[in-house]
Scaffold this motif. Structure first.
Motif, PDB file in Angstrom:
ATOM      1  N   ALA A  29       0.833  -1.213   0.000  1.00 54.93           N
ATOM      2  CA  ALA A  29       0.000   0.000   0.000  1.00 54.93           C
ATOM      3  C   ALA A  29       0.863   1.257   0.000  1.00 54.93           C
ATOM      4  O   ALA A  29       0.561   2.227  -0.704  1.00 54.93           O
ATOM      5  CB  ALA A  29      -0.938  -0.011   1.207  1.00 54.93           C
ATOM      6  N   THR A  30       1.941   1.240   0.769  1.00 53.42           N
ATOM      7  CA  THR A  30       2.830   2.401   0.834  1.00 53.42           C
ATOM      8  C   THR A  30       3.526   2.623  -0.503  1.00 53.42           C
ATOM      9  O   THR A  30       3.678   3.766  -0.949  1.00 53.42           O
ATOM     10  CB  THR A  30       3.854   2.240   1.972  1.00 53.42           C
ATOM     11  N   SER A  31       3.934   1.545  -1.164  1.00 59.33           N
ATOM     12  CA  SER A  31       4.585   1.707  -2.473  1.00 59.33           C
ATOM     13  C   SER A  31       3.586   2.211  -3.521  1.00 59.33           C
ATOM     14  O   SER A  31       3.931   3.034  -4.368  1.00 59.33           O
ATOM     15  CB  SER A  31       5.251   0.404  -2.925  1.00 59.33           C
ATOM     16  N   GLN A  32       2.340   1.753  -3.439  1.00 56.37           N
ATOM     17  CA  GLN A  32       1.316   2.236  -4.377  1.00 56.37           C
ATOM     18  C   GLN A  32       0.977   3.700  -4.120  1.00 56.37           C
ATOM     19  O   GLN A  32       0.753   4.467  -5.052  1.00 56.37           O
ATOM     20  CB  GLN A  32       0.082   1.348  -4.294  1.00 56.37           C
ATOM     21  N   GLU A  33       0.971   4.088  -2.864  1.00 51.69           N
ATOM     22  CA  GLU A  33       0.748   5.493  -2.516  1.00 51.69           C
ATOM     23  C   GLU A  33       1.895   6.352  -3.046  1.00 51.69           C
ATOM     24  O   GLU A  33       1.675   7.435  -3.585  1.00 51.69           O
ATOM     25  CB  GLU A  33       0.644   5.614  -0.990  1.00 51.69           C
ATOM     26  N   ALA A  34       3.116   5.861  -2.919  1.00 51.12           N
ATOM     27  CA  ALA A  34       4.287   6.614  -3.367  1.00 51.12           C
ATOM     28  C   ALA A  34       4.285   6.819  -4.874  1.00 51.12           C
ATOM     29  O   ALA A  34       4.729   7.869  -5.352  1.00 51.12           O
ATOM     30  CB  ALA A  34       5.570   5.915  -2.925  1.00 51.12           C
ATOM     31  N   LEU A  35       3.793   5.868  -5.635  1.00 52.52           N
ATOM     32  CA  LEU A  35       3.832   6.039  -7.098  1.00 52.52           C
ATOM     33  C   LEU A  35       2.937   7.177  -7.555  1.00 52.52           C
ATOM     34  O   LEU A  35       3.156   7.766  -8.600  1.00 52.52           O
ATOM     35  CB  LEU A  35       3.553   4.730  -7.829  1.00 52.52           C
ATOM     36  N   ARG A  36       1.960   7.535  -6.732  1.00 51.43           N
ATOM     37  CA  ARG A  36       1.077   8.654  -7.084  1.00 51.43           C
ATOM     38  C   ARG A  36       1.805  10.001  -7.032  1.00 51.43           C
ATOM     39  O   ARG A  36       1.304  10.984  -7.572  1.00 51.43           O
ATOM     40  CB  ARG A  36      -0.150   8.658  -6.186  1.00 51.43           C
ATOM     41  N   THR A  37       2.955  10.054  -6.376  1.00 49.97           N
ATOM     42  CA  THR A  37       3.703  11.314  -6.304  1.00 49.97           C
ATOM     43  C   THR A  37       4.877  11.340  -7.286  1.00 49.97           C
ATOM     44  O   THR A  37       5.659  12.290  -7.271  1.00 49.97           O
ATOM     45  CB  THR A  37       4.217  11.569  -4.865  1.00 49.97           C
ATOM     46  N   ALA A  38       4.995  10.320  -8.104  1.00 52.72           N
ATOM     47  CA  ALA A  38       6.109  10.249  -9.061  1.00 52.72           C
ATOM     48  C   ALA A  38       6.093  11.451 -10.001  1.00 52.72           C
ATOM     49  O   ALA A  38       5.035  11.927 -10.417  1.00 52.72           O
ATOM     50  CB  ALA A  38       6.028   8.960  -9.862  1.00 52.72           C
ATOM     51  N   TYR A  39       7.276  11.918 -10.326  1.00 48.55           N
ATOM     52  CA  TYR A  39       7.445  12.992 -11.302  1.00 48.55           C
ATOM     53  C   TYR A  39       8.062  12.357 -12.537  1.00 48.55           C
ATOM     54  O   TYR A  39       9.269  12.098 -12.597  1.00 48.55           O
ATOM     55  CB  TYR A  39       8.356  14.091 -10.734  1.00 48.55           C
ATOM     56  N   CYS A  40       7.219  12.047 -13.516  1.00 54.15           N
ATOM     57  CA  CYS A  40       7.693  11.309 -14.695  1.00 54.15           C
ATOM     58  C   CYS A  40       7.070  11.861 -15.979  1.00 54.15           C
ATOM     59  O   CYS A  40       6.399  11.137 -16.712  1.00 54.15           O
ATOM     60  CB  CYS A  40       7.404   9.818 -14.533  1.00 54.15           C
ATOM     61  N   PRO A  41       7.321  13.146 -16.293  1.00 53.47           N
ATOM     62  CA  PRO A  41       6.714  13.741 -17.479  1.00 53.47           C
ATOM     63  C   PRO A  41       7.269  13.204 -18.793  1.00 53.47           C
ATOM     64  O   PRO A  41       6.644  13.372 -19.840  1.00 53.47           O
ATOM     65  CB  PRO A  41       7.033  15.231 -17.323  1.00 53.47           C
ATOM     66  N   TYR A  42       8.412  12.529 -18.764  1.00 54.40           N
ATOM     67  CA  TYR A  42       9.039  12.062 -19.999  1.00 54.40           C
ATOM     68  C   TYR A  42       8.684  10.612 -20.295  1.00 54.40           C
ATOM     69  O   TYR A  42       8.242  10.284 -21.385  1.00 54.40           O
ATOM     70  CB  TYR A  42      10.563  12.282 -19.934  1.00 54.40           C
ATOM     71  N   SER A  43       8.854   9.739 -19.340  1.00 57.23           N
ATOM     72  CA  SER A  43       8.524   8.330 -19.558  1.00 57.23           C
ATOM     73  C   SER A  43       7.047   8.037 -19.328  1.00 57.23           C
ATOM     74  O   SER A  43       6.515   7.079 -19.858  1.00 57.23           O
ATOM     75  CB  SER A  43       9.346   7.439 -18.608  1.00 57.23           C
ATOM     76  N   ARG A  44       6.403   8.832 -18.515  1.00 54.24           N
ATOM     77  CA  ARG A  44       5.018   8.597 -18.098  1.00 54.24           C
ATOM     78  C   ARG A  44       4.861   7.204 -17.485  1.00 54.24           C
ATOM     79  O   ARG A  44       3.860   6.531 -17.657  1.00 54.24           O
ATOM     80  CB  ARG A  44       4.047   8.814 -19.243  1.00 54.24           C
ATOM     81  N   TYR A  45       5.900   6.789 -16.766  1.00 55.38           N
ATOM     82  CA  TYR A  45       5.937   5.473 -16.109  1.00 55.38           C
ATOM     83  C   TYR A  45       6.197   5.679 -14.617  1.00 55.38           C
ATOM     84  O   TYR A  45       7.334   5.609 -14.170  1.00 55.38           O
ATOM     85  CB  TYR A  45       7.028   4.609 -16.749  1.00 55.38           C
ATOM     86  N   PRO A  46       5.141   5.950 -13.846  1.00 57.49           N
ATOM     87  CA  PRO A  46       5.342   6.175 -12.415  1.00 57.49           C
ATOM     88  C   PRO A  46       5.684   4.878 -11.682  1.00 57.49           C
ATOM     89  O   PRO A  46       5.134   3.822 -11.965  1.00 57.49           O
ATOM     90  CB  PRO A  46       3.994   6.727 -11.945  1.00 57.49           C
ATOM     91  N   VAL A  47       6.604   5.013 -10.738  1.00 57.48           N
ATOM     92  CA  VAL A  47       7.019   3.879  -9.915  1.00 57.48           C
ATOM     93  C   VAL A  47       7.066   4.359  -8.463  1.00 57.48           C
ATOM     94  O   VAL A  47       7.494   5.473  -8.196  1.00 57.48           O
ATOM     95  CB  VAL A  47       8.402   3.336 -10.332  1.00 57.48           C
ATOM     96  N   GLY A  48       6.629   3.490  -7.561  1.00 51.69           N
ATOM     97  CA  GLY A  48       6.705   3.772  -6.135  1.00 51.69           C
ATOM     98  C   GLY A  48       7.418   2.637  -5.428  1.00 51.69           C
ATOM     99  O   GLY A  48       7.359   1.488  -5.868  1.00 51.69           O
ATOM    100  N   ALA A  49       8.076   2.953  -4.329  1.00 52.07           N
ATOM    101  CA  ALA A  49       8.775   1.933  -3.548  1.00 52.07           C
ATOM    102  C   ALA A  49       8.535   2.192  -2.069  1.00 52.07           C
ATOM    103  O   ALA A  49       8.349   3.341  -1.647  1.00 52.07           O
ATOM    104  CB  ALA A  49      10.272   1.954  -3.849  1.00 52.07           C
ATOM    105  N   ALA A  50       8.533   1.114  -1.296  1.00 51.49           N
ATOM    106  CA  ALA A  50       8.438   1.196   0.158  1.00 51.49           C
ATOM    107  C   ALA A  50       9.493   0.266   0.733  1.00 51.49           C
ATOM    108  O   ALA A  50       9.469  -0.938   0.492  1.00 51.49           O
ATOM    109  CB  ALA A  50       7.048   0.808   0.637  1.00 51.49           C
ATOM    110  N   LEU A  51      10.408   0.830   1.481  1.00 47.62           N
ATOM    111  CA  LEU A  51      11.576   0.133   2.009  1.00 47.62           C
ATOM    112  C   LEU A  51      11.409  -0.081   3.508  1.00 47.62           C
ATOM    113  O   LEU A  51      11.190   0.876   4.252  1.00 47.62           O
ATOM    114  CB  LEU A  51      12.817   0.979   1.723  1.00 47.62           C
ATOM    115  N   LEU A  52      11.535  -1.331   3.949  1.00 49.78           N
ATOM    116  CA  LEU A  52      11.402  -1.682   5.359  1.00 49.78           C
ATOM    117  C   LEU A  52      12.781  -1.843   5.973  1.00 49.78           C
ATOM    118  O   LEU A  52      13.574  -2.686   5.537  1.00 49.78           O
ATOM    119  CB  LEU A  52      10.616  -2.982   5.502  1.00 49.78           C
TER     120      LEU A  52
END
Length: 153
Positions: A29-52
């Motif tokens: 859930a945290t990684s999915q939340e993080a991908l919503r804040t991705a800044y990817c105007p060129y690739s348009r491929y947002p990625v999120g990660a959550a590190l424990l």
């Protein structure tokens, strides 16, 4: 907006132990939340990660692109740098999310090497947009890797 870190419930497991189902769901859930804040105007491929971390903190990260392409950074490395900058260098797991329906969010080679700096037996949860995931170890994703112990003379 994704929080920088979360405290995980209960005592953290050792890096070689699989996280509890509730903890895995929190990482996902945290990684999915993080991908919503991705800044990817060129690739348009947002990625999120959550590190424990080994002591139970979760640091999130997203990819941040730059018009000068090599200066961009992946979500995994963002999360690692946030954690290290806060004094954490021992990790249990990372979850990586993207919006792909067809394939799992797989770390690039540079991210695999950065993750490897901190061990090879911790868990990596690779997700699809629908929330399905697979668990791998870094050693499975980067066999025959080069790490800090290889620099000992």
């Amino acid at each position: 907006m994704a929080q920088a870190q979360h405290d995980t419930p209960g005592p953290p497991g050792a890096p070689s132990e699989e996280a509890t189902p509730a903890l895995v769901q929190l990482l996902l859930a945290t990684s999915q939340e993080a991908l919503r804040t991705a800044y990817c105007p060129y690739s348009r491929y947002p990625v999120g990660a959550a590190l424990l971390t080994a002591d139970g903190k979760i640091f999130s990260g997203c990819n941040v692109e730059n018009a000068c392409y090599p200066l961009g950074i992946c979500a995994e490395r963002t999360a690692i740098q946030k954690a290290v900058s806060e004094g954490h260098t021992k990790f249990q797991a990372i979850a990586i999310s993207c919006k792909s329906q067809e394939s799992y969010a797989i770390p690039c080679g540079a991210c695999r090497q950065v993750l490897r700096e901190f061990g090879k037996q911790w868990d990596i949860y690779l997700t699809k947009a629908d929330g399905t995931y697979i668990r791998k170890t870094l050693e499975e994703l980067l066999p025959f890797s080069f790490g800090p112990e290889d620099l000992k003379i």
